[in-house]
Design an enzyme around this catalytic site. Sequence first.
Site, mmCIF file in Angstrom:
data_model
loop_
_atom_site.group_PDB
_atom_site.id
_atom_site.type_symbol
_atom_site.label_atom_id
_atom_site.label_comp_id
_atom_site.label_asym_id
_atom_site.label_seq_id
_atom_site.Cartn_x
_atom_site.Cartn_y
_atom_site.Cartn_z
ATOM 1 N N GLY A 189 2.094 0.652 6.246
ATOM 2 C CA GLY A 189 3.041 1.452 5.477
ATOM 3 C C GLY A 189 3.336 2.802 6.083
ATOM 4 O O GLY A 189 4.369 3.411 5.786
ATOM 5 N N HIS A 269 -7.646 -3.081 14.804
ATOM 6 C CA HIS A 269 -7.034 -4.359 15.157
ATOM 7 C C HIS A 269 -6.381 -4.337 16.531
ATOM 8 O O HIS A 269 -5.631 -5.246 16.875
ATOM 9 C CB HIS A 269 -6.028 -4.757 14.075
ATOM 10 C CG HIS A 269 -6.662 -4.957 12.739
ATOM 11 N ND1 HIS A 269 -5.996 -4.771 11.549
ATOM 12 C CD2 HIS A 269 -7.925 -5.317 12.399
ATOM 13 C CE1 HIS A 269 -6.816 -5.010 10.531
ATOM 14 N NE2 HIS A 269 -7.990 -5.337 11.029
ATOM 15 N N GLY A 347 -0.671 3.969 3.164
ATOM 16 C CA GLY A 347 0.124 2.794 3.461
ATOM 17 C C GLY A 347 -0.644 1.533 3.760
ATOM 18 O O GLY A 347 -0.195 0.713 4.558
#
Length: 602
Positions: A189, A269, A347
């Site tokens: 986000g 990630h 987000g």
Amino acid sequence: MDGGDEQKGFYVDPKRDCPHIVTNINTTLYNDTQRITQLVGNGRCEDCDHVQENWLCLACGLRFCSRYVHGHMQEHASTHTNHNICASYSDLSLWCFACESYITDPMFRPLLNMMANEKFGSRSEDKKGGGAASGGGLDIGTGGRYTAHATATQMEELEDPPEEFNKSIKALAQMIRESKHFIAFTGAGVSTSAGVPDFRGPQGVWTLRALNATRTEPTTSMLRAVPTPSHMSLVALQDADLLKFVVSQNIDGMHRRSGIAPTRLAELHGNSNLEVCTTCGKEYLRDFDTSDGSAARTHATGRQCSVSGCNGGLVDTIIHFEESLPREVILRGFAEAEAADLCLCLGSSLTVTPAATIPKTVGKNPKAKLVIVNLQRTPLDSFATLRIHAKIDKVMEAVMEELGIPIAPFVLKRRLQVSHQGNEISVGGVDVDGTPVSLLSRIVATFPATGRTVNLRCNDVHTTFQIQRESTAEDSVDLELHFMGHYGEDALQLSYPLPASSPSGSRVHMLSFNLQHGKWGWRYADSLSTSTTATQQQGHQQWPATCQDEKHEHELKLTAHVYGGAFRCDHCLRPGLSCAYHCAQCSYDLHPYCTSAKPASN
């Protein structure tokens, strides 16, 4: 997670030799395909009807909630003999209460694959009740396929009324002023206003895939995306020494590009612009997507390490579903969470574990404060000291104004190192920590003294260009630098002196491209820090033939092309190619740079 040290979860260090599997697995149940098929989907806790963070007992086939809810799985294991092993519906991990550890074993792969298929689904599958378009109910949402939000309630976006919003902004600003160790945790986000899609919003990747719908909003490639006011606010807070660390789930590379120091950043990630050598550990930052065209299983990019004598295979750093997070990255995230007295979540849906456990660690600390900013509800809202339903940029712009800290516009910053040794001139990109960067597409080098011109074009492995001068009469070189042009950068002209009195030399140029005016500026850098270790500078041939690892009982042998050239390191859990320190008896494998072995000096 359900017991033990949260920092030692499945994604960090699963136990591979659990002795309780034989006595704690109901083989009759486990081999009953029809029964197992009924159990692979999540259901309600037997004791409290809770439907989130549940576990499946592999001895009796009953479902119970985690210790983060009411702890009924732990209670069940403690009151029933040989009911210690359970499987998580949340992150598809396995826990043994007797070992007090996450465990793994090849026998569980069929079960976990079935659970993954049931959880993530496929486009052709339609779970009971249908999707939002089916009209199956008022709170159906996507049905939960592709890890999208399952219900309309989860998908709903909320915005706080102005009075509440203003009150929250003042409260957050005061928390930041008073904090001693302030960290940020960011999700997709934070990049949506730059045109990079999120995952679970109304136009999210998983949402649209689950609904078989098409995106209607414009998108921007991650390479062309301009860091948002939220990105730049975090940079300003870092530069003011208020923000100590950023933990991000994003792979778009915008935190690093915007100016967050690599030493203050954990990209859980991965980073789509970063690749790493699986032999010596050397990192390479590229001005292109390193995962584009890489092998899905091995992550191999097809490029080789340029360290002298190494030539090891490079892999991208992206983490896919069901892959383990790199050990050093996730542990750094947890360490920062343990030290934090304030964590600002921006987000993120906070649904993906183990990443979401990092802010939860802060939220569970009675001496720390957790602030969540997201339009949608999250599973950690009950842990939050302050919850703000608003757009991320709106919040950060208001907070920075309240703090009196200006938000600088994004300026593309590059570092270019020009050096010479004798008649050989090297020109290449380098990051603030010494990581080589591929940022040039072409160089035109002109020697004014002789009028000679050299035109060099790059391929996708160039981080450094080599130019030869023909004689000491060529006492300077003019460089015309052409960049990848993701932001429309023009060519830049630089001159580099080659005085006869200095047979060697080096300069680092700090380049800045103002997107608004479309012009380059530059200055000489004062210094260049480097985090590259001596170990990471060594080639394959420098490593000893065998080594002993303190976590393994057998001697490890340096082996080329183990398993046909693809393995996963048992220490850092990153993929590997070509050579590994290998134990054939135990199928135990380590990257050379993850061992205690010391390479010989060149």
